[in-house]
Enzyme design. Structure first.
Site, PDB file in Angstrom:
ATOM      1  N   LYS A  53       0.825  -1.223   0.000  1.00  0.00           N
ATOM      2  CA  LYS A  53       0.000   0.000   0.000  1.00  0.00           C
ATOM      3  C   LYS A  53       0.850   1.261   0.000  1.00  0.00           C
ATOM      4  O   LYS A  53       0.461   2.268  -0.587  1.00  0.00           O
ATOM      5  CB  LYS A  53      -0.965  -0.004   1.190  1.00  0.00           C
ATOM      6  CG  LYS A  53      -2.057  -1.036   1.028  1.00  0.00           C
ATOM      7  CD  LYS A  53      -3.288  -0.724   1.852  1.00  0.00           C
ATOM      8  CE  LYS A  53      -4.399  -1.691   1.494  1.00  0.00           C
ATOM      9  NZ  LYS A  53      -5.592  -1.542   2.299  1.00  0.00           N
ATOM     10  N   LYS A 111      -5.065  -9.139  -6.580  1.00  0.00           N
ATOM     11  CA  LYS A 111      -6.281  -9.314  -5.774  1.00  0.00           C
ATOM     12  C   LYS A 111      -7.389  -8.389  -6.276  1.00  0.00           C
ATOM     13  O   LYS A 111      -7.117  -7.240  -6.625  1.00  0.00           O
ATOM     14  CB  LYS A 111      -5.921  -8.954  -4.319  1.00  0.00           C
ATOM     15  CG  LYS A 111      -6.992  -9.274  -3.312  1.00  0.00           C
ATOM     16  CD  LYS A 111      -6.575  -8.852  -1.911  1.00  0.00           C
ATOM     17  CE  LYS A 111      -6.912  -7.409  -1.634  1.00  0.00           C
ATOM     18  NZ  LYS A 111      -7.058  -7.084  -0.210  1.00  0.00           N
ATOM     19  N   LYS A 119     -11.300  -3.055  -3.786  1.00  0.00           N
ATOM     20  CA  LYS A 119     -12.220  -1.934  -3.977  1.00  0.00           C
ATOM     21  C   LYS A 119     -11.504  -0.669  -4.398  1.00  0.00           C
ATOM     22  O   LYS A 119     -12.111   0.240  -4.942  1.00  0.00           O
ATOM     23  CB  LYS A 119     -13.106  -1.704  -2.752  1.00  0.00           C
ATOM     24  CG  LYS A 119     -12.402  -1.688  -1.406  1.00  0.00           C
ATOM     25  CD  LYS A 119     -13.420  -1.326  -0.316  1.00  0.00           C
ATOM     26  CE  LYS A 119     -13.510  -2.344   0.790  1.00  0.00           C
ATOM     27  NZ  LYS A 119     -12.317  -2.463   1.619  1.00  0.00           N
TER      28      LYS A 119
END
Ligand code: AQP
Length: 339
Positions: free
Chosen positions: A118, A201, A204
């Site tokens: 991230k 993956k 969202k």
């Protein structure tokens, strides 16, 4: 130290960091509902404090938290049977997280692959909260003495860190106070992949909307996304072994298996050898049949936000009643005066 038996209790959470995806549904929500229906005590949280580890627009965060709650209920979670609430309403999460910040070691946190993913190349500019995310997650779980945590595969490393924190706390203070939580990672869809790239993956926050199925997508959109999902030119293999080097095919088969509550072997017995042009419409029909009612129920629930707020406040009261005495006891163990 004496052995303490902990009552089985399930905890898990989802971030209101955008709309829910099919990955969240199959990897988390559908399994949350299963645990609830097995009669175990279940506590499920909209983890808004986690969401702000990356920038969130305040209005969108409020909306996403309510929509997430609607998604929980539409996926079969009953606010009477499960405790449903948003994390920031129960201050004990943040209080215990501070203590765990003092238990966890820098070296442990630096090994977390989700932080590396991230934060990307710009780790110096990531928030301190993003780095400390797993300590807050450990607090979410352990403030309820939860014994089981249903999650997707991506959360496995954080769950291991939760166990390390509990073990170190118990060892440092010579107690058997925190349980060593079991991750529950099972079923065909513990890692639903992007529809555009079988190595990534489904997420969202992926910039491409075509990479995921959103719980708010209507029937036409779901069918279109499946029709356009990336595949290879070969037909489906005849058995599960043949899926090994075919990530996109494996992903669609896993989704089909999870939606139809079958094993991958059962699905291959039914669909092995078929062309994607035959398989995709069957998958699309199944996905629409399962997802469209959830989407419709979510929009119905979203018409009454004050009812959602009431459910979250009520859940928070029930959660606090469990968390407060556990935090108080933690303070006593570590020597805080007045606890
Ligand atoms: N693709 C997935 N397959 C299986 N399970 C998944 N989960 C998420 N994506 C998949 C599971 O959903 C739960 C909640 O995840 P989260 O929203 O708190 O955070 P996340 O894992 O970071 O999910 P996203 O969609 O990737 O969110 P963003 O894009 O905001 O980071 C967890 O149990 C997770 O395993």
């Amino acid at each position: 130290m004496t052995e303490v038996a902990f009552t089985p209790r399930v905890f898990s959470g989802i971030q209101p960091s955008g709309g829910l995806t099919l990955g969240n549904y199959l990897g988390a929500l559908k399994r949350f509902a299963k645990a609830q229906d097995q009669g175990i005590e279940t506590i499920y949280c909209m983890v808004d404090l986690h969401a702000i580890t990356v920038w969130q627009d305040p209005e969108k965060l409020r909306h996403a938290t309510r929509e997430l709650c609607a998604g929980f209920i539409a996926s079969g979670l009953d606010p009477e049977k499960s405790i449903l609430f948003n994390q920031s309403q129960v201050a004990e999460h943040a209080q215990l997280a501070w203590i765990f910040n003092c238990v966890a070691r820098m070296g442990w946190m630096k090994r977390m692959t989700q932080f590396k993913d991230k934060a990307g190349k710009n780790a110096e500019n990531a928030s301190l909260g993003l780095f400390g995310y797993p300590a807050l997650m450990a607090a979410d779980i352990l403030v309820y003495h939860a014994t089981h945590v249903p999650v997707g595969e991506d959360q496995k490393q954080h769950l291991e860190l939760t166990r390390d924190i509990a073990t170190k706390f118990n060892h440092d203070y010579g107690v058997d106070f925190f349980p060593i939580t079991e991750p529950v990672i099972e079923g065909a869809a513990t890692r639903v992949m992007s529809l555009r790239d079988g190595s990534k993956k489904m997420s969202k926050s992926d910039p491409s909307d075509m990479s995921r199925i959103n719980l708010t997508d209507d029937a036409d959109t779901i069918a279109k996304k499946i029709r356009k999902a990336k595949t290879d030119p070969e037909p489906l293999p005849s058995d599960a072994d043949g899926l090994a080097d075919r990530p996109e095919a494996r992903n669609l088969i896993n989704i089909y298996a999870a939606l139809s509550d079958q094993s991958v072997d059962q699905v291959m017995a039914e669909l092995g050898g078929k062309a994607f042009s035959e398989f995709k419409p069957v998958l699309a029909d199944l996905a629409v049949a399962q997802m469209a009612p959830i989407s419709a129920e979510m929009s119905r629930l979203m018409q009454d936000p004050s009812e959602i707020d009431r459910i979250l406040a009520n859940g928070a009261d029930r959660a606090r009643a469990i968390a407060a005495p556990i935090l108080k006891k933690t303070y006593e163990i570590i020597g805080m005066v007045g606890a």
